[in-house]
Each structure stands twice: as C-alpha cells, then as structure tokens.
Write an enzyme that holds these catalytic residues in place. Structure first.
Site, short mmCIF file in Angstrom:
data_model
loop_
_atom_site.label_atom_id
_atom_site.label_comp_id
_atom_site.label_asym_id
_atom_site.label_seq_id
_atom_site.Cartn_x
_atom_site.Cartn_y
_atom_site.Cartn_z
N LYS A 1 0.84 -1.21 0.00
CA LYS A 1 0.00 0.00 0.00
C LYS A 1 0.87 1.25 0.00
O LYS A 1 0.50 2.27 -0.58
CB LYS A 1 -0.96 0.01 1.19
CG LYS A 1 -2.37 -0.43 0.86
CD LYS A 1 -2.57 -1.89 0.57
CE LYS A 1 -2.34 -2.46 -0.76
NZ LYS A 1 -2.29 -3.92 -0.82
N ALA B 1 -5.71 -10.86 5.21
CA ALA B 1 -5.41 -10.52 6.61
C ALA B 1 -6.69 -10.38 7.43
O ALA B 1 -6.77 -10.85 8.56
CB ALA B 1 -4.60 -9.24 6.67
N HIS C 1 -23.31 13.69 2.00
CA HIS C 1 -23.11 14.25 0.66
C HIS C 1 -22.08 15.37 0.72
O HIS C 1 -22.14 16.17 1.65
CB HIS C 1 -24.44 14.78 0.12
CG HIS C 1 -24.29 15.48 -1.18
ND1 HIS C 1 -24.18 14.80 -2.37
CD2 HIS C 1 -24.20 16.82 -1.48
CE1 HIS C 1 -24.04 15.66 -3.36
NE2 HIS C 1 -24.05 16.90 -2.86
#
Ligand code: NAI
Length: 465
Positions: A61, A326, A451
């Site tokens: 990542k 994981a 939103h």
C-alpha cells in the site's frame, strides 16, 4: 472434513495458550485470548507482523500510494489546474518510505502484545506431541511448552509452478523481493494476473517500468465480476500495461520469458520476471503430520470454529488455506479464541469482502452473478455509474467505474455488491453490513449517506431496485 465437536464448556476453558506465528492471525489471537483472561505466549521465528506487515498488505500500500500520486499528477494535474514540469521518481525514497512505515507498524504489534500481557518469544516452534511444543531460540536454547491450547497461525509462502528455468534465473523474483529492488527495472514480465500480479503491475507501470502480464486463464483478477475485469483491462492498457491471456509460460531464460497462446510461441525480453502465480499454506517444519493433524494440499483442515481434527489445536490465517486475506485471519483468530474460551462463535466466509488496490480500486462482497446463478437465487442486478457521485466526478473527471448490486427477490435483501473506482475499499464495509444483516431493502432506504461522498453511489444503486 473435520467433525464438528460439541461446544467447549466452561470447565474445559484453556488457561494457557500458545500461539505459533506473529502475523495478523497470530497476534490478534494472542491479544484477544489475553484480554479474555488466558496466559498467552506467542512464538515467531522471523519478525512480528507476518506477511501482511512485512511483505504484503502494508508495504504494497505504501508503494501503491507513491504510484497513485504520480499517476494523479500526470493524468489529472493539468486538467485540475496543477501544472508541473515533469514528475521525478525518487525510487530509493519510495522504498525508504515503505520501510519506515513497515517498521513503525511491526514495532506497534510488539508494543500491543506487551501492553496486553502476552509473552512474545523469538524462536522456531515444533510439535513434539499434541499440545507439547518445543521452541528453539536464536541462541540455540530450547524450551518445551505444554499449554492447554495451541493456535497455529504459521502463514503461507509463494507458490512456484514447475516452469523450466524459473528457479535458476537470478532475474526472476517473487513479490517479497519486488518490494525492495535496488534499481527500477526498465521492463518486467509478471507471471500471473491475480491480485498480487495486478497490484505489482500497477505499481511498476506507474513509476516507469514497461510491464507485461502473462495470465493462463482467459481473464485477469480471478473470480472478480467479469464486467469489472473488462473495465480494469481497458484502464490498465491505457496506463501502458500489456496483457497476454490464455497464455502458457513454457520457460524462463536469461532475461526473457517464452510463452505460447493460440497464435503460437512467443518470447518477451525483460529485465525482471515477477512470479505471482498464487500462494500456498505453509506449515513446513512444524511436524503437524506426526501429530495426525489433517492436511489438505498442505493446508491445515479446519471447521467453522477453526478447530483442527486434534483436540486443543486450532489453525487460523493463511495456513488453513481458506481465504488468504489478513482480515479473514483477524476474524478467524477471534472465532478460535472465543471457541477455546467457551464463547459460541463460527466463521462465515461468505460475507468477507475482497479488495484489489490498483488504480482504479476494486471491492466486492457476497455473491457474484455466477455464484448466485449456481445457487439458483432469483437475483435482480442493478448497476449505478460512479459518475452519479459529485465527489467522484470532481476528483475523476473521466468518471469511469460503477457499483453493481445483486438483490435477492425472494428474501428481499442485498446478497452481493461489486464496485470499481476510487475509495471503494473504504466503502465496502457498509455493503458488507447490508449483506451480513440481510436487512430488507425498505430499511436500507432509510439510511442517510453523507453528501458529497463516493459512497452515495451505493444509495443510487439501491434506488434502482
Ligand atoms: P491468485 O491466486 O490471486 O492469482 C494467481 C494467478 O496466477 C491466477 O490468475 C492464475 O491463473 C495465474 N497463474 C498461475 N500459474 C500461472 C502460470 N504458470 N502462468 C500464467 N499464469 C499463472 O494469487 P496471487 O495474486 O499470487 O495472490 C496470492 C494470495 O494473496 C491470494 O489469496 C490473494 O487474495 C492474497 N492477496 C490479497 C491482496 C489483497 O487483498 N489486496 C493483495 C495481495 C495478495
């Protein structure tokens, strides 16, 4: 199959627990058992954190974030009013950043274990009898332990298919080695277009390597929704990756890969070959066979309580070969500990989400159209484009991506959600709650989504039912 045994009663509660392996399965089991009052020892032969923290989820990542930044500036920068004079890739710094984060998190696991009173030992564990384990420490000192319960969380290793030349070739690397290359290869052939292959392809292609993925199946990304796979292929190709599908790798020679497909035999020259052809459960060296612990293709056989066929021994995480993720290991660890301490629990693999962290991301949970058909479910399939979300469009002006929802007409609930686009990894847990809770759609309609968020696309999909 492991026979389901009756539930552990209060008197049979394990008071001393030994956990073998310090990855997500092992450390979560150890911490959970300690929190519930057991005296816990965890043995790890390498570094705490296992595959996830040292050579899997977390380091990839980090690398993919660097890749995404580069891609964002190159692809969207000018359109969004951010002009740069080229983007320079500092390859050693990409690796250094990854190493720093990995170090912080693995140290964090050590601290968490300590904080929860778990005794953590570095050493290699071997069963000598059921519930008797000998641990050899780095200085050669051996210690024999006889806990009430053992949790095996020994993990997995890379699978190496029998391709001629693959083992002898110094240019051929696995995903672990790919995390720490000293120099950026100009060209790379990736064998296997599954999750690891695609995440690696996305990373290397973004930072300047010419990547070709060779996949033996007709499509990439395994059992992922075929429409998502098509969108992925189109996008990855635009990002400069090449794909050879339905292709059989014949041999790996010095700096080239030979493969054959319907059109004949081909050879691709490359600086590196990355092998990502799957992973295998690994309990080598634990001596589980001698105890009579049942294995299936090298993986420990477990039931829904994560019990093995040997009383007092549980197995969690990749080593049981179920779903090598994981977060699956986390949940299995909780189930195993609850079971051994007398709390009723069982694993449900059908509601575990899966994610591919490329650009775009993919996140799925529950039934696919194919699995729903195979189960004879009467499903309605609706699809909302990501471009319905204002936030998505603001950040991705080209606006591809979608959310597909599978609705079970008979039980009036959502049974599958499949999304492709940015942020979907962060939204999928909401979809997992829908699938897990089986809430009727009229209740889901009352949920208010903030939103502007990308998650609103799930609500848009619900409106289509
Ligand atoms: P995989 O099983 O997902 O994909 C391997 C691919 O290699 C398959 O598509 C297979 O058809 C292909 N293949 C196998 N032998 C081949 C050959 N000789 N020539 C060409 N293609 C060949 O395995 P992968 O990608 O190695 O990942 C291993 C495990 O790690 C998976 O269980 C995955 O879920 C997990 N993982 C999960 C991640 C995530 O959740 N984002 C990230 C990385 C790994």
């Amino acid at each position: 199959m492991v026979k389901e045994r009756s539930e552990t009663n209060g008197q049979n509660r394990a008071k001393t627990v030994l956990v073998i392996g310090g990855g997500p399965g092992g450390y979560v089991a150890a911490i959970r058992a300690a929190q519930l009052g057991a005296a816990v020892t965890l043995v790890e032969k390498e570094k705490l954190g296992g595959t996830c923290l040292n050579r899997g989820c977390i380091p990839t990542k980090c690398l993919l974030r660097s890749a995404e930044l580069i891609r964002d500036i190159r692809e969207h920068g000018a359109e969004l009013g951010v002009r740069t004079k080229g983007v320079e890739v500092d390859f050693p710094q990409i690796i250094a950043h990854k190493n720093q984060i990995t170090k912080t998190l693995t140290q964090g696991v050590g601290a968490l274990l300590k904080m929860n009173g778990v005794t953590s030992i570095q050493g290699e564990a071997v069963f000598t009898a059921p519930k008797t384990v000998e641990v050899t420490k780095p200085d050669g000192v051996r210690e024999t332990m006889t806990p009430d319960a053992v949790i095996i969380a020994a993990g997995s290793g890379n699978a190496v298919p029998p391709i001629p030349g693959i083992k002898e070739n110094p240019c051929c690397i696995d995903s672990t080695r790919a995390l720490s290359l000293e120099t950026l290869p100009k060209t790379m052939v990736i064998i296997g277009g599954g999750v690891i292959g695609l995440e690696m392809a996305c990373y290397f292609a973004s930072i300047g390597t010419k990547v070709t993925v060779i996949e033996m199946l007709p499509k990439i990304a395994g059992s992922t929704d075929p429409e998502i796979c098509e969108l992925l292929m189109r996008t990855y190709k635009k990002q400069g990756m090449d794909f050879c599908l339905n292709a059989r790798v014949e041999a790996v020679t010095d700096r080239s890969v030979v493969y054959s497909d319907a059109s004949g035999r081909h050879e691709i020259a490359c600086g590196r070959v990355l092998l990502s052809a799957g992973r295998r459960a690994d309990v080598t060296g634990l001596n589980v066979e001698a105890l009579g612990i049942a294995l299936e293709r090298g993986a420990v056989v477990t039931d829904r309580q994560m019990r093995t066929n040997v009383p007092g021994v549980w197995a969690v995480g990749d080593c049981n070969g179920k779903l090598m993720l994981a977060h699956t290991a986390y949940r299995e660890a909780e189930v195993a500990v609850n079971d051994m301490l007398g709390k009723k629990d069982a694993i449900d693999y059908s509601i575990i989400p899966s994610v591919i962290y490329t650009t775009p991301e993919v996140a799925c949970v529950g039934e696919t159209e194919q699995s729903a058909r195979e189960k004879g479910l009467d499903v309605q399939v609706v699809k909302a484009p990501m471009a319905l979300s204002g936030r998505y469009l603001a950040e991705n002006p080209k606006g591809t991506g979608f959310c597909k929802l599978l609705y079970d007409r008979k039980n009036r609930c959502v049974v599958g959600v499949h999304m492709v686009g940015s942020y979907v990894s962060e939204i999928i847990y909401g979809a997992a709650m829908m699938v897990h809770s089986k809430l009727p759609v009229q209740h889901l309609d009352k949920i208010v989504f903030p939103h502007p968020t990308v998650g609103e696309v799930v609500r848009e999909a619900l409106f289509l039912l």
